[in-house]
Design a protein around this motif. Structure first.
Motif, PDB file in Angstrom:
ATOM      1  N   PHE A 134      70.460  -5.718  26.926  1.00  0.00           N
ATOM      2  CA  PHE A 134      71.065  -6.986  26.538  1.00  0.00           C
ATOM      3  C   PHE A 134      71.640  -6.946  25.128  1.00  0.00           C
ATOM      4  O   PHE A 134      72.222  -7.926  24.675  1.00  0.00           O
ATOM      5  CB  PHE A 134      70.044  -8.121  26.614  1.00  0.00           C
ATOM      6  N   GLN A 161      71.433 -15.990  24.777  1.00  0.00           N
ATOM      7  CA  GLN A 161      70.531 -15.016  24.193  1.00  0.00           C
ATOM      8  C   GLN A 161      69.967 -15.598  22.904  1.00  0.00           C
ATOM      9  O   GLN A 161      70.699 -16.211  22.125  1.00  0.00           O
ATOM     10  CB  GLN A 161      71.244 -13.705  23.860  1.00  0.00           C
ATOM     11  N   CYS A 200      66.235  -9.437  22.166  1.00  0.00           N
ATOM     12  CA  CYS A 200      66.896 -10.582  22.783  1.00  0.00           C
ATOM     13  C   CYS A 200      66.218 -11.028  24.072  1.00  0.00           C
ATOM     14  O   CYS A 200      65.988 -10.225  24.972  1.00  0.00           O
ATOM     15  CB  CYS A 200      68.346 -10.227  23.108  1.00  0.00           C
ATOM     16  N   LEU A 212      67.075 -13.337  27.338  1.00  0.00           N
ATOM     17  CA  LEU A 212      68.308 -13.751  27.995  1.00  0.00           C
ATOM     18  C   LEU A 212      67.972 -14.753  29.084  1.00  0.00           C
ATOM     19  O   LEU A 212      67.030 -14.553  29.848  1.00  0.00           O
ATOM     20  CB  LEU A 212      69.024 -12.538  28.577  1.00  0.00           C
TER      21      LEU A 212
END
Length: 201
Positions: free
Chosen positions: A48, A77, A160, A162
């Protein structure tokens, strides 16, 4: 390289949307979102991280809105350092908006709009995506571009989380409708909810 089925291969960190057979663009299935709990969440993954400098990527999906809610989130994110990326299907009266905020909510470093008022209809399938090519970002709806924006700084995202269909931090700005073929693609990586790749429509 290769394709990773995002739904089946990434460990969810949140609830899942409703899979609806026959509701897809081509008569196949699609995911239905209409509440905070229907957002799909994923734990941090290096896949990601979209890269710094001029790293190219595309984020896109077939979408069909069933209600014209403000700030309908396709994907978000978020990181512990308040670095945020959001791609909303409706912002500023129905215009898609992709933005990056390295010091949210104090700084929005990048804001890229799609074609004006292009998401003001319900129950119509549209392909929406944001592309980064070099240092140029463009949001497209059914192949029609919005105004490109140049952004040279590093696109940093570490650790991150998501979420698809909801803003994972505020648990708000819910997408109302169907999402099919969501994908994140970058050199050497393709993540997709249906295991396929959709070139720019």
């Amino acid at each position: 390289g290769g394709t990773t089925d995002l739904v089946n291969s990434v460990v969810p960190a949140g609830s899942t949307a409703t899979w609806t057979p026959g509701a897809g663009k081509y008569g196949d299935g699609a995911y239905y979102f209409n509440t905070v709990s229907s957002g799909v969440g994923y734990a941090p993954s290096s896949n990601f991280v979209l890269g710094g400098g001029t790293g190219n990527f595309q984020i896109g999906a077939w979408v069909k809105l069933t209600a014209l809610s403000t700030y309908a989130t396709l994907v978000a994110q978020d990181t512990l350092g308040n670095i945020r990326m959001l791609f909303r299907m409706r912002n500023n009266n129905g215009t898609p908006l992709f933005y990056f905020a390295p010091n949210y909510p104090n700084t929005v470093a990048l804001a890229v709009g799609g074609p004006l008022n292009s998401m003001n209809t319900v129950n119509v399938w549209k392909y929406v995506c944001v592309q980064r090519s070099g240092n140029v970002f463009t949001v497209f709806v059914d192949g029609v571009p919005g105004t490109p924006v140049t952004y040279d700084a590093t696109f940093v995202q570490l650790g991150c989380n998501l979420t698809i269909g909801v803003d994972g931090t505020s648990l708000a700005d819910v997408f109302n409708g169907y999402i099919q073929g969501f994908e994140i693609s970058k050199p050497g990586v393709l993540l997709s909810t249906d295991g396929s790749h959709h070139p720019l429509q």
